[in-house]
Design an enzyme around this catalytic site. Structure first.
Site: not given
Ligand code: F6P
Length: 319
Positions: A125, A129, A11, A103, A127, A171, A72
């Protein structure tokens, strides 16, 4: 002289561009060459690589997202994909790779290090986290975005005497809800780290209502509970009309704030200097108010801690 590859993965987060700019400029300043690997690990597998010059990173410090693009990449999790990636690195003469992400992205970097490439992770990120660093790049900008949303939602909630559940990202980490809850003055936050109690929320709403309070803001970390079901339960037990807003990707975009720009510049520049000296797998982190170099494998093992102190303070001031 090294040829340093840079990729953004997972992300995106506000401040990634500021970090890319810092890495490219510092690398060139120190006599190295910087190469952009586009679309994350997918671009590494597919050979989407271009040299980044000084002016290729001009006018980006304030921009959200990532100029390199991100993804991803399931292909990189397979040995075949990683072998292709290694050939691509070899072809371009890239001996060091800097990975900007969270991570999952860092685990990809570790896999590269296992094949003999020097790598360095920079924590990006929203998050927050990652346990080894106090803060990640993008977190405080996202907190500001959520805080602004809380202010707007409080205006309309007060006008209508409503409760409001705002679902935020994060998350498995409650930091976005915690920090934005404090800065936005939320009445309750629901986070994965603390036990959920509907009764506590209901009692707080009723107390507020009895003393003439016209709004009640609840921040809910995504994935914990269905916000619409929760709104119904609250409404049934308090008789306070309760609405839901899912903030979603609004939280991930936008211009990075000052602290994210500064931290991105700091970690990017120090990251290049660390890679000049160190070998293997490294990570930059922001710990005890300064940029520090960590072993990437050890960094990933540090468990993220949740601030009970801040949580208790939020509970006390939102009585
Ligand atoms: O890791 C960052 C994040 O924004 C999380 O808070 C969220 O759950 C996830 O990415 C969403 O990811 P994607 O862009 O794959 O929907």
């Amino acid at each position: 002289m090294s040829r340093i590859g840079i990729l953004t993965s997972g992300g995106d987060s506000p401040g990634m561009n500021a970090a890319i700019r810092s890495i490219v400029r510092t690398a060139i300043y120190c006599g190295h060459e910087a190469l952009g690997i586009y679309s994350g690990y997918q671009g590494l597998v597919d050979d989407e690589i271009r040299v980044l010059g000084l002016s290729s990173v001009a006018d980006i410090i304030h921009r959200g997202g990532t100029i390199l693009g991100t993804s991803r990449c399931p292909a990189f999790e397979k040995e075949e994909g990683r072998k292709k990636a290694l050939k691509v690195l070899d072809y371009h003469g890239i001996d060091k790779v800097i990975v900007l992400g969270g991570d999952g992205s860092f685990k990809g970097a570790l896999a590269l290090a296992g094949e003999g490439v020097d790598v360095l992770g920079i924590p990006c990120t929203i998050d927050n986290d990652l346990g080894y660093t106090d803060y990640t790049i993008g977190f405080f900008t996202a907190v500001e975005t959520i805080t602004e949303a809380i202010g707007r939602i409080r205006d309309t909630s007060s006008s209508h005497e409503r409760g409001h559940i705002i679902e935020v990202m994060g998350r498995t980490c409650g930091d976005l809800a915690l920090y934005a809850g404090i800065s936005g003055g939320a009445e309750s936050i629901l986070v994965p780290e603390e036990e959920f109690s509907l009764d506590r929320i209901v009692q707080k709403i009723l107390r507020g209502k009895n003393r003439g309070k016209r709004h009640h803001i609840i921040l809910l970390t995504e994935g914990l509970k269905d916000p619409y079901k929760l709104a119904n339960e609250i409404q049934n037990q308090t008789d306070v009309e309760t609405k839901v807003t899912i903030l979603g990707y609004v939280q991930r975009g936008g211009s990075p704030n000052i602290s994210d720009r500064i931290m991105a510049t700091n970690l990017g520049a120090q990251g290049v200097l660390a890679l000049e000296k160190g070998r293997g797998a490294l990570a930059m982190g922001f710990k005890n108010n300064r940029a520090q170099v960590f072993n990437l494998e050890e960094a990933l093992e540090v468990k993220k801690t949740f601030s009970k102190t801040l949580y208790q303070e939020l509970e006390m001031v939102s009585i």
